[in-house]
Design an enzyme around this catalytic site. Sequence first.
Site, short mmCIF file in Angstrom:
data_model
loop_
_atom_site.label_atom_id
_atom_site.label_comp_id
_atom_site.label_asym_id
_atom_site.label_seq_id
_atom_site.Cartn_x
_atom_site.Cartn_y
_atom_site.Cartn_z
N MET A 80 0.51 -1.24 -0.11
CA MET A 80 0.10 0.09 0.03
C MET A 80 0.96 1.56 -0.04
SD MET A 80 -2.77 -1.29 2.72
CE MET A 80 -3.77 0.26 2.68
N HIS A 81 0.23 2.40 -0.09
CA HIS A 81 0.76 3.66 0.16
C HIS A 81 1.97 4.38 -0.70
CE1 HIS A 81 -1.27 3.07 3.72
NE2 HIS A 81 -0.45 2.12 4.01
N ASP A 239 -2.82 -4.89 0.01
CA ASP A 239 -2.49 -6.17 0.59
C ASP A 239 -3.19 -6.67 1.83
OD1 ASP A 239 -0.86 -4.58 2.09
OD2 ASP A 239 1.19 -5.44 1.64
O1 LIG Z 1 1.94 -0.04 5.01
C1 LIG Z 1 1.45 -1.14 5.06
C2 LIG Z 1 0.08 -1.14 5.73
O2 LIG Z 1 -0.65 0.18 6.24
C3 LIG Z 1 2.01 -2.56 4.99
O3 LIG Z 1 1.13 -3.49 5.28
C4 LIG Z 1 2.46 -2.52 3.54
O4 LIG Z 1 1.23 -2.61 2.87
C5 LIG Z 1 3.26 -3.89 3.48
O5 LIG Z 1 3.57 -4.23 2.28
P1 LIG Z 1 4.36 -5.67 2.37
O6 LIG Z 1 5.39 -5.65 3.33
O7 LIG Z 1 3.23 -6.82 2.38
O8 LIG Z 1 4.80 -5.82 0.94
#
Ligand SMILES: O=C(CO)[C@@H](O)[C@H](O)COP(=O)(O)O
Length: 488
Positions: A80-81, A239
């Site tokens: 995300m983000h 995710d």
């Molecule tokens: O920042 C967040 C949720 O807010 C994380 O959960 C990212 O979305 C992680 O990504 P991966 O480590 O699964 O690639």
Amino acid sequence: MADVVIGLDLGTGGVRAIAVNLQGQVVAQTTQSYPLLTPHPGWTEQQPADWVEASLTALSEVAAQIEGQTVVALGLSGQMHGMVPLDEDGQVIRPAILWNDQRTGAAVAEIEAAVPRSDLIQRTGNPAITGFQLPKLVWLRQEEPQTYAQVRQILLPKDYLGYVLTGEAVTEPSDASGIGCLNLASRQWDQDILAALDISPDLFPTVVESTAIAGRLKPELAERTGLPARLPVVAGGGDNAAAAIGLGISDRNLKRGSLSIGTSGVIFAPCDVPTPDPQGRVHLFCHADGGYHLLGVTLAAGGALRWYRDTFAPNIAFADLMALAEKSEPGARGVLFLPHLAGERSPYLDPDTRGAWVNLSLAHTQGDLIRAVLEGVAFSLRAALEVIQGTSPVNQLLATGGGVRSPLWFHLLADVLHTELVAPKAEEGAAYGAAILAMVGVGVYPSLEEAFETLPEAIEAVQPQKHAAYEAAFERYTPLYESLKVVR
Ligand SMILES: O=C(CO)[C@@H](O)[C@H](O)COP(=O)(O)O
Ligand SMILES: Nc1ncnc2c1ncn2[C@@H]1O[C@H](COP(=O)(O)OP(=O)(O)O)[C@@H](O)[C@H]1O
């Protein structure tokens, strides 16, 4: 000829693509990794071209494994983000800035000066947070004005991949609510926030729901991957939301959430009424099922244990570290650990806080130090869970991720969180949830409710047994964050 759908998860370490048959069984899978760039301390970036190349390879490999079967849809999920800036020709202008990048402190301050923090929380579910996409865009305007002047579109990581695959710039609420300007109630861009920041809403893509078809696979990429031309590409989810869909977590059962110990530690709780924490200590995002969810994030969970291993015990298997920790006892014989190695989100929202072991003596062993790491991560998640339980009845967590492979950590987490933990029978992660969203998107199942019926049942429920043994340690842990501010 059997029909299958493909689910793809564009993670931070790599991309995972799976093929799932219409009965919900995974029949093919592959992963491809790509590098993480850290050009300055606290900065994390990736090249979107690397994501595209790895994803096309992963899709080709899965297509080859299921030759002869008909692929009916592709669903997307991803980290995300992140921010991918595009120019007027749809070309990437600079490397993507990722979810765990901490460069945007001044941008967060600019956003909160333009829009009061309480308004931001009320409208979007969250304050401005360094990792979110909107502060990255404001950082770009502050620090790289020439690049900013060329930006015509910004996309989240999985949505950029969707754009490359289909030519359509589309997002969906579960990922978009991690940008920082999605209105929770309307699940569309908040025009007032964007006006206050003098940012054009045209920079952001169209928002559709997670099961909507975002576009169709371009013929040249169909040829490259071996997938059908004009294959429907379903919008999917961020995710965490996609992984929750893959575990059947939705507002049909508000008592069941999930706990994941991967690099980060995450507690996910579905909610029917979107009630943000007034202090923003945990996130409130749109869920991919049309509802909402709370999310508590400990940035370094499994990452803290990996840091320990890489720094102090290279070449030692995680299982052997667990055996050493087993020789210690609940409370780690007085040692406490703060897992803030990468700053922290829940419950502090403080990118500058740092980790620590506290209360060491000559008598302490390696096992005590490792056990303190496991406990510190559990205490951090407990603090997030307590905030979540202020509004959510969640009292059972499906436990996933590499960390809960250890029976010690699994039981310790149940004890510290004082919550029933359940191991899911099959754990296919976010790619599986993306595949389920895709099935609903093309009508294989009329609704997510009906798709959930195909999911395997959870197994092995673990009840907390030694909760009391950890309470005194948790009470000593809680004030440490404030006390240690003096050393910054
Ligand atoms: O920042 C967040 C949720 O807010 C994380 O959960 C990212 O979305 C992680 O990504 P991966 O480590 O699964 O690639
Ligand atoms: N046998 C084990 N015992 C305890 N922890 C483990 C074990 N195997 C992996 N881990 C933890 O799980 C983490 C990896 O989890 P994973 O879900 O694969 O995360 P990610 O997808 O974020 O890389 C490792 O960094 C480590 O901390």
